[in-house]
Design an enzyme around this catalytic site. Structure first.
Site, PDB file in Angstrom:
ATOM      1  N   GLY A   1       0.810  -1.205   0.000  1.00  0.00           N
ATOM      2  CA  GLY A   1       0.000   0.000   0.000  1.00  0.00           C
ATOM      3  C   GLY A   1       0.849   1.262   0.000  1.00  0.00           C
ATOM      4  N   THR A   2       1.972   1.224   0.697  1.00  0.00           N
ATOM      5  CA  THR A   2       2.854   2.397   0.744  1.00  0.00           C
ATOM      6  C   THR A   2       3.372   2.746  -0.641  1.00  0.00           C
ATOM      7  OG1 THR A   2       3.540   2.029   3.042  1.00  0.00           O
ATOM      8  CG2 THR A   2       5.048   3.278   1.638  1.00  0.00           C
TER       9      THR A   2
ATOM     10  N   ASN B   1      -7.234   4.047   9.552  1.00  0.00           N
ATOM     11  CA  ASN B   1      -6.740   2.777  10.064  1.00  0.00           C
ATOM     12  C   ASN B   1      -6.822   2.675  11.580  1.00  0.00           C
ATOM     13  OD1 ASN B   1      -4.617   4.845   9.414  1.00  0.00           O
ATOM     14  ND2 ASN B   1      -3.416   3.557  10.785  1.00  0.00           N
TER      15      ASN B   1
ATOM     16  N   GLN C   1      -7.578   0.329   4.124  1.00  0.00           N
ATOM     17  CA  GLN C   1      -8.441  -0.232   5.166  1.00  0.00           C
ATOM     18  C   GLN C   1      -9.874  -0.448   4.698  1.00  0.00           C
ATOM     19  OE1 GLN C   1      -7.438  -1.454   7.923  1.00  0.00           O
ATOM     20  NE2 GLN C   1      -5.369  -0.630   8.050  1.00  0.00           N
TER      21      GLN C   1
ATOM     22  N   SER D   1      -3.755  -2.814  -0.294  1.00  0.00           N
ATOM     23  CA  SER D   1      -2.654  -3.655   0.161  1.00  0.00           C
ATOM     24  C   SER D   1      -3.157  -5.066   0.434  1.00  0.00           C
ATOM     25  CB  SER D   1      -2.048  -3.064   1.437  1.00  0.00           C
ATOM     26  OG  SER D   1      -0.983  -3.862   1.897  1.00  0.00           O
ATOM     27  N   GLY D   2      -2.393  -6.058  -0.017  1.00  0.00           N
ATOM     28  CA  GLY D   2      -2.816  -7.445   0.107  1.00  0.00           C
ATOM     29  C   GLY D   2      -2.884  -7.957   1.528  1.00  0.00           C
ATOM     30  N   HIS D   3      -1.936  -7.571   2.373  1.00  0.00           N
ATOM     31  CA  HIS D   3      -1.882  -8.192   3.695  1.00  0.00           C
ATOM     32  C   HIS D   3      -2.953  -7.679   4.649  1.00  0.00           C
ATOM     33  CE1 HIS D   3       0.239  -5.183   6.410  1.00  0.00           C
ATOM     34  NE2 HIS D   3       0.394  -4.619   5.233  1.00  0.00           N
TER      35      HIS D   3
ATOM     36  N   THR E   1      10.658  -7.533 -12.192  1.00  0.00           N
ATOM     37  CA  THR E   1      10.004  -8.824 -12.405  1.00  0.00           C
ATOM     38  C   THR E   1       8.857  -9.011 -11.417  1.00  0.00           C
ATOM     39  OG1 THR E   1      12.087  -9.771 -13.166  1.00  0.00           O
ATOM     40  CG2 THR E   1      10.369 -11.317 -12.487  1.00  0.00           C
TER      41      THR E   1
ATOM     42  N   CYS F   1       3.320   4.851  22.074  1.00  0.00           N
ATOM     43  CA  CYS F   1       4.289   4.424  23.091  1.00  0.00           C
ATOM     44  C   CYS F   1       5.153   3.272  22.596  1.00  0.00           C
ATOM     45  CB  CYS F   1       3.566   3.989  24.366  1.00  0.00           C
ATOM     46  SG  CYS F   1       2.746   5.337  25.232  1.00  0.00           S
TER      47      CYS F   1
END
Length: 414
Positions: free
Chosen positions: A80-81, A159, A187, A207-209, A245, A333
């Site tokens: 996604g980035t 997100n 998201q 994004s796939g994950h 590739t 944090c």
């Protein structure tokens, strides 16, 4: 002696799906042959590589079908980035005379930090504020778009808070003014319906994950006829739009994951949403001084961001981990900062709540028994931490002053 991962499957209650998801068994099954038997280069002239190329074409068609767009409008990326960076790079490179960007204060770092980099390079940026529920004012968007605006970039869903933005209306404003519109839909895809035939959008990142495909694969929608400048320069792959590739097995996995996501939208917005609501009601009903972050109605069906006064999110996560419960903190944090996240700061979440924020994000694999375990254990954890807390009304006032000062400094630099 084995140096590999432990063979025993960890017993976890995984409620951190906005961070990443497990790979669906159906996705893994479809990928495996292309990690072993069918290893040819999809750009090769021989039929062995051609079989891989054919499966990549099928994956592109599956992604396009799930988004209701033309397969030729899909560019496969690494994540996604990269998709977000590519969209913004393309928009500003294609219109070098336009030196103004519109975005929000609550974007993912993939957009936020890229825009900050452009700002350092001389671009003017309008940082749109959000209200206490993380919502945008459409009039602020309309007023921000100028004659020299190169691109408007607004995420579809946040997100952290889960708040859903009015991207259709924003896209229509941009289309009316002739300004490219990009949305980070990482998201949103797989959780709410996405129909690019109805959305006036020029670039869309996914994004796939986040949807039960592997890490390291993403896609970018580029509207047909849109000016495009490649971010990755190399060979002819992706019709010259992204060199390198192809990550064939992961592309094939993404195609299957998108197919499954489209088929599961109703379940996401009924069963998963009901589990999210069960978790929220269970916690709010027994834990005093708890606050829901984000839009109480217009938010992702799988996401609950909840804050507890006078305690630290990091401490709650460590104690939840003892029960195998995985969530994330609304505070930064865990990254070594004592400041709450930029999203919570932008929403104006009170200082004494912001540090005690947790995000629970569910998936199709979440069960009622898992939710009930969290509802049973978290109230005891909160009570235990509050009993140990050194905070007082005096420290609250001091903390609020510090938070206000920090926000004032941040806004003055944007």
């Amino acid at each position: 002696m084995s140096h590999g991962p432990a063979q025993d499957k960890p017993q976890v209650i995984y409620l951190d799906n906005n961070a990443t998801t497990r790979v669906a068994p159906e996705v893994l099954e479809e990928m495996l042959p292309f990690l072993s038997d069918y290893y040819g280069n999809p750009s090769s002239m021989h039929s062995f590589g051609g079989k891989v190329g054919g499966k990549i074409n099928q994956a592109r068609e599956r992604v396009a079908a799930a988004l209701s767009c033309d397969p030729r409008e899909i560019v496969f990326t690494s994540c996604g980035t990269e998709s977000d960076n590519t969209a913004l790079h393309s928009a500003v490179s294609a219109r070098p005379d336009k030196r103004h960007i519109v975005t929000t204060r609550v974007e993912h770092p993939a957009v936020l930090n890229y825009v900050k980099l452009l700002e350092q390079q001389g671009y003017s940026v309008t940082w749109l504020p959000v209200d206490k529920h993380g919502r945008l004012d459409l009039e602020h968007v309309r007023e921000a778009i100028r004659a020299d605006t190169a691109v408007v970039s607004v995420m579809w869903a946040n997100n952290e808070s889960g708040t859903i933005f009015p991207v259709r209306e924003i896209g229509a404003m941009c289309r009316e003014k002739g300004v490219p519109f990009h949305t980070d839909a990482v998201q949103a895809v797989g959780k709410i319906p996405v129909n690019l035939k109805e959305l006036p959008c020029d670039y869309l990142a996914l994004s796939g994950h986040k949807i039960h495909a592997p890490k390291g694969i993403g896609a970018l929608y580029v509207r047909k006829g849109m000016l495009f400048k490649p971010f990755m320069i190399g060979g002819h792959q992706e019709r010259g739009r992204r060199g390198g590739t192809e990550n064939a097995a992961s592309i094939i996995g993404l195609g299957k994951a998108m197919e499954l996501a489209a088929a599961g939208i109703q379940d996401e917005n009924t069963r998963v949403k009901a589990l999210r609501d069960r978790l929220e009601k269970g916690l709010i009903g027994v834990i005093p001084e708890a606050l829901i972050n984000g839009d109480p109605v217009n938010r992702l069906p799988n996401t609950l961001s909840i804050a507890f006064k006078y305690i630290e999110g990091e401490a709650m996560l460590l104690l939840l981990d003892q029960f195998g419960i995985c969530a994330s903190s609304g505070s930064a944090c865990t990254s070594g900062s004592l400041e709450p996240s930029h999203v919570l700061r932008a929403m104006g979440v009170p200082f004494t709540y912001a540090h005690g924020s947790l995000r629970f994000s569910l998936s199709r694999y979440t069960t009622e028994a898992e939710i009930d375990t969290v509802v049973r254990e978290l109230p005891k954890i909160v009570a235990r931490l509050r009993a140990m807390s050194p905070f007082s009304a005096d420290s609250e006032t001091e903390g609020e002053h510090k938070a206000a000062a920090a926000c004032a400094v941040e806004r003055s630099t944007e």
